[in-house]
Design an enzyme around this catalytic site. Structure first.
Site, PDB file in Angstrom:
ATOM      1  N   LYS A   9       0.909  -1.731  -0.325  1.00  0.00           N
ATOM      2  CA  LYS A   9      -0.133  -0.212  -0.263  1.00  0.00           C
ATOM      3  C   LYS A   9       0.908   1.686   0.107  1.00  0.00           C
ATOM      4  CE  LYS A   9      -3.899  -2.420   2.425  1.00  0.00           C
ATOM      5  NZ  LYS A   9      -4.468  -2.547   3.553  1.00  0.00           N
ATOM      6  N   TYR A  49     -11.898  -2.127  -3.414  1.00  0.00           N
ATOM      7  CA  TYR A  49     -13.219  -1.961  -1.905  1.00  0.00           C
ATOM      8  C   TYR A  49     -14.456  -2.269  -1.733  1.00  0.00           C
ATOM      9  CZ  TYR A  49      -8.544  -2.116   0.485  1.00  0.00           C
ATOM     10  OH  TYR A  49      -7.038  -2.313   1.061  1.00  0.00           O
ATOM     11  N   ASN A 112      -2.031   0.294   7.471  1.00  0.00           N
ATOM     12  CA  ASN A 112      -1.614  -1.241   7.625  1.00  0.00           C
ATOM     13  C   ASN A 112      -0.263  -2.159   6.014  1.00  0.00           C
ATOM     14  OD1 ASN A 112      -3.357  -1.861   6.167  1.00  0.00           O
ATOM     15  ND2 ASN A 112      -4.713  -2.908   7.642  1.00  0.00           N
ATOM     16  N   HIS A 115      -1.893  -5.359   1.163  1.00  0.00           N
ATOM     17  CA  HIS A 115      -3.316  -6.197   1.386  1.00  0.00           C
ATOM     18  C   HIS A 115      -3.168  -7.446   0.257  1.00  0.00           C
ATOM     19  CE1 HIS A 115      -6.443  -6.791  -0.423  1.00  0.00           C
ATOM     20  NE2 HIS A 115      -6.356  -7.725  -1.566  1.00  0.00           N
ATOM     21  N   GLU A 126      -9.689 -10.509  -8.186  1.00  0.00           N
ATOM     22  CA  GLU A 126      -8.270  -8.690  -7.547  1.00  0.00           C
ATOM     23  C   GLU A 126      -7.184  -8.975  -9.166  1.00  0.00           C
ATOM     24  OE1 GLU A 126      -7.547  -8.954  -2.930  1.00  0.00           O
ATOM     25  OE2 GLU A 126      -9.540  -8.593  -2.466  1.00  0.00           O
TER      26      GLU A 126
HETATM   27  P1  RTP Z   1      -6.525  -5.985   2.973  1.00  0.00           P
HETATM   28  O1  RTP Z   1      -8.732  -6.045   2.352  1.00  0.00           O
HETATM   29  O2  RTP Z   1      -6.971  -4.536   3.039  1.00  0.00           O
HETATM   30  O3  RTP Z   1      -5.850  -6.723   2.881  1.00  0.00           O
HETATM   31  O4  RTP Z   1      -7.150  -5.746   4.874  1.00  0.00           O
HETATM   32  P2  RTP Z   1      -8.112  -6.920   5.417  1.00  0.00           P
HETATM   33  O5  RTP Z   1      -8.723  -8.165   4.629  1.00  0.00           O
HETATM   34  O6  RTP Z   1      -7.369  -7.315   6.576  1.00  0.00           O
HETATM   35  O7  RTP Z   1      -9.131  -6.167   6.033  1.00  0.00           O
HETATM   36  P3  RTP Z   1     -10.031  -5.856   5.636  1.00  0.00           P
HETATM   37  O8  RTP Z   1     -11.637  -5.974   6.670  1.00  0.00           O
HETATM   38  O9  RTP Z   1     -10.824  -6.747   4.000  1.00  0.00           O
HETATM   39  O10 RTP Z   1      -9.905  -4.225   5.469  1.00  0.00           O
HETATM   40  C1  RTP Z   1     -10.016  -3.467   4.951  1.00  0.00           C
HETATM   41  C2  RTP Z   1      -9.138  -2.503   4.699  1.00  0.00           C
HETATM   42  O11 RTP Z   1     -10.122  -1.201   5.390  1.00  0.00           O
HETATM   43  C3  RTP Z   1      -9.793  -0.705   6.754  1.00  0.00           C
HETATM   44  N1  RTP Z   1     -10.324  -1.637   8.189  1.00  0.00           N
HETATM   45  N2  RTP Z   1     -10.827  -0.195   9.064  1.00  0.00           N
HETATM   46  N3  RTP Z   1     -11.331   1.512  10.561  1.00  0.00           N
HETATM   47  C4  RTP Z   1     -12.617   0.169  11.008  1.00  0.00           C
HETATM   48  O12 RTP Z   1     -12.231  -0.116  11.309  1.00  0.00           O
HETATM   49  C5  RTP Z   1     -11.453  -0.344  10.159  1.00  0.00           C
HETATM   50  N4  RTP Z   1     -11.519  -1.941   9.056  1.00  0.00           N
HETATM   51  C6  RTP Z   1     -11.403  -1.846   8.307  1.00  0.00           C
HETATM   52  C7  RTP Z   1      -8.745  -1.618   6.881  1.00  0.00           C
HETATM   53  O13 RTP Z   1      -6.624  -0.555   6.667  1.00  0.00           O
HETATM   54  C8  RTP Z   1      -8.008  -2.635   6.441  1.00  0.00           C
HETATM   55  O14 RTP Z   1      -6.983  -3.281   5.995  1.00  0.00           O
HETATM   56 MG    MG Z   2      -9.344  -7.600   3.349  1.00  0.00          MG
END
Ligand code: RTP
Ligand code: MG
Length: 148
Positions: A9, A49, A112, A115, A126
């Protein structure tokens, strides 16, 4: 062989972590089969997203992911989807195990670093956003003859 979509990212690029992150997946034994350096358009980010449309963090998430260049990659290997997610660590870096990428280098859930696709179906969806199938290179990591 299984494939996944991994993306460094904008914060990972800004902080100079590209080499370190790629190195971890190389050393693990996964195979890089596609890579691009690009800045996402808002349209691409919203497609990437799509599952989070309507959530309170969606607008901030899109603004962040288009704020600078990213490294888009396709990696291949045994159970690469789940293993790479383990290597990345929990979504919230404050909760991620110290040896993971997020656990080692980040503290903020909204910054973070990396991804990774959360399932083989997500990976396929994706990868199609970022790569034409001809841009994913089939090659053998164990080619002999590079040392004499
Ligand atoms: P990613 O898709 O980016 O790899 O991350 P992930 O699967 O671990 O998490 P996901 O649930 O898909 O969420 C995508 C991105 O959204 C942001 N996020 N913020 N503030 C919040 O509660 C929150 N929850 C998610 C994070 O940056 C996450 O990587
Ligand atoms: Mg995710």
């Amino acid at each position: 062989m299984e494939r996944t979509y991994l993306m460094i990212k904008p914060d990972g690029v800004q902080r100079g972590l590209v080499g370190e992150i790629i190195s971890r997946f190389e050393k693990k034994g996964f195979k890089l089969v596609g890579m691009k350096f690009l800045r996402l358009t808002r349209e691409m980010a919203e497609k990437h997203y799509a599952e989070h449309v309507g959530k309170p963090f969606f607008a901030g998430l899109v603004d962040y992911i288009i704020s600078g260049p990213v490294v888009a990659m396709c990696w291949e290997g045994k159970e690469v989807v789940s293993v790479s997610r383990e290597m990345m660590g929990a979504t919230n870096p404050a909760k991620a195990a110290p040896g993971t990428i997020r656990g080692a280098y980040a503290v903020d859930i909204g910054r973070n670093i990396i991804h990774g696709s959360d399932s083989p179906a997500s990976a396929e969806r994706e990868l199609s956003i970022y790569f034409e199938s001809a841009e994913l290179v089939e090659w053998d990591r164990t080619v002999q003859g590079w040392i004499t």
